[in-house]
Enzyme design. Sequence first.
Site, PDB file in Angstrom:
ATOM      1  N   CYS A 120     -30.890 -25.537  70.040  1.00 42.16           N
ATOM      2  CA  CYS A 120     -31.463 -27.466  70.202  1.00 42.16           C
ATOM      3  C   CYS A 120     -31.070 -27.477  68.681  1.00 42.16           C
ATOM      4  CB  CYS A 120     -32.791 -26.864  70.448  1.00 42.16           C
ATOM      5  SG  CYS A 120     -33.472 -28.257  69.523  1.00 42.16           S
ATOM      6  N   HIS A 265     -38.447 -25.817  76.602  1.00 41.92           N
ATOM      7  CA  HIS A 265     -38.529 -26.310  75.105  1.00 41.92           C
ATOM      8  C   HIS A 265     -38.975 -27.186  74.578  1.00 41.92           C
ATOM      9  CE1 HIS A 265     -36.454 -24.762  71.187  1.00 41.92           C
ATOM     10  NE2 HIS A 265     -35.420 -25.669  71.095  1.00 41.92           N
ATOM     11  N   GLU A 266     -37.844 -28.796  74.309  1.00 41.97           N
ATOM     12  CA  GLU A 266     -37.734 -29.100  74.070  1.00 41.97           C
ATOM     13  C   GLU A 266     -39.308 -30.463  74.342  1.00 41.97           C
ATOM     14  OE1 GLU A 266     -35.543 -30.200  71.621  1.00 41.97           O
ATOM     15  OE2 GLU A 266     -34.036 -28.961  72.554  1.00 41.97           O
ATOM     16  N   HIS A 269     -41.236 -29.516  71.441  1.00 42.79           N
ATOM     17  CA  HIS A 269     -41.201 -30.003  70.405  1.00 42.79           C
ATOM     18  C   HIS A 269     -41.770 -31.689  70.226  1.00 42.79           C
ATOM     19  CE1 HIS A 269     -38.130 -27.449  68.483  1.00 42.79           C
ATOM     20  NE2 HIS A 269     -37.358 -27.653  69.244  1.00 42.79           N
ATOM     21  N   HIS A 275     -39.990 -23.705  65.495  1.00 36.45           N
ATOM     22  CA  HIS A 275     -39.010 -23.436  66.207  1.00 36.45           C
ATOM     23  C   HIS A 275     -39.712 -21.833  66.150  1.00 36.45           C
ATOM     24  CE1 HIS A 275     -35.114 -25.596  67.137  1.00 36.45           C
ATOM     25  NE2 HIS A 275     -35.652 -25.543  67.837  1.00 36.45           N
TER      26      HIS A 275
END
Length: 311
Positions: A120, A265-266, A269, A275
Amino acid sequence: MAPRMSCSVVSILVLLAIHQPFTVHSRSLKSIDPSLTSFQSLEGTVKGQTRQGIREVKRYLKAFGYLDYGEGENDDVTLMDNKFDETLESALKSYQEFYHLKVTGKLDVNTLKQMSAPRCGVPDLVHPRHAERNATKHSKLRVVAHFNFFPNMPTWSKFRLNYAFGPIIGEVSPGEVREVCRRAFQSWSSVSQFTFGEVPLEDSPDIVTGFYRRDHSDGSPFDGAYNILAHAFTPTDGRFHFDADEHWTTSLTSTQIDLESVALHEIGHVLGLAHSNDEKAVMYAVTLAGSVKRDLQQDDINGIRVLYPSQ
């Protein structure tokens, strides 16, 4: 404000600015991965030496939050030289510690391998001047939290968020992309107070995602296949972008990059999680080709519940 994102060390020669820990025994870079041969000359480099390519390592570590020369030094000049200085050694040690590598302060083969992995583009933000680290020991559960938050811990003030799609280009069809993202949003919804729904782009969605190539006018250009896979911005910006040049897949048996793993994952965020250094966590920065992480792990769940505690 969203953290700055940048390109991986594999392609960092063309930058304008700038886990899975690898526990194998040290071997030559060529024997591990042909893509690492350009770094063979750096293997074993230590403080005090000057070698071609050190500046790319400096830019990589600065881009991902480890290297900080401070206000009294000229970053632009220092980042352009190839001197392995004390500050770089300290940054390398921080990087090695975060990724559970042997902390040597040297450019050993496993460190270079880790730095060359697809990941990422959001910084790890481990430098104390830039990060909100959750290192709280939960005595009742007898666990240590590995999740992290962004500076000032930005969050959403509402729990109903709508999302929309920008351009969908590349190897995965629009229908598959929509279904992958729907499942990824549902995964976060199932462990938090959030609910999500797709709306047309013109309906002022809270979150917008899409596929982009190279410079796409968000200050964080992509770098082509394999290096930076995707990036996202902190609440309440709401943007997360996939690199359209990646070889994406929705198949569980493929040796390419799993789209759902990266989407999950994104979205983390976008909700405010930085992370994690837990290699099993979805919020771990690296996604290797052929690997699949479609299930949130306990560290991810703990992180979102600490960031958004129940009323």
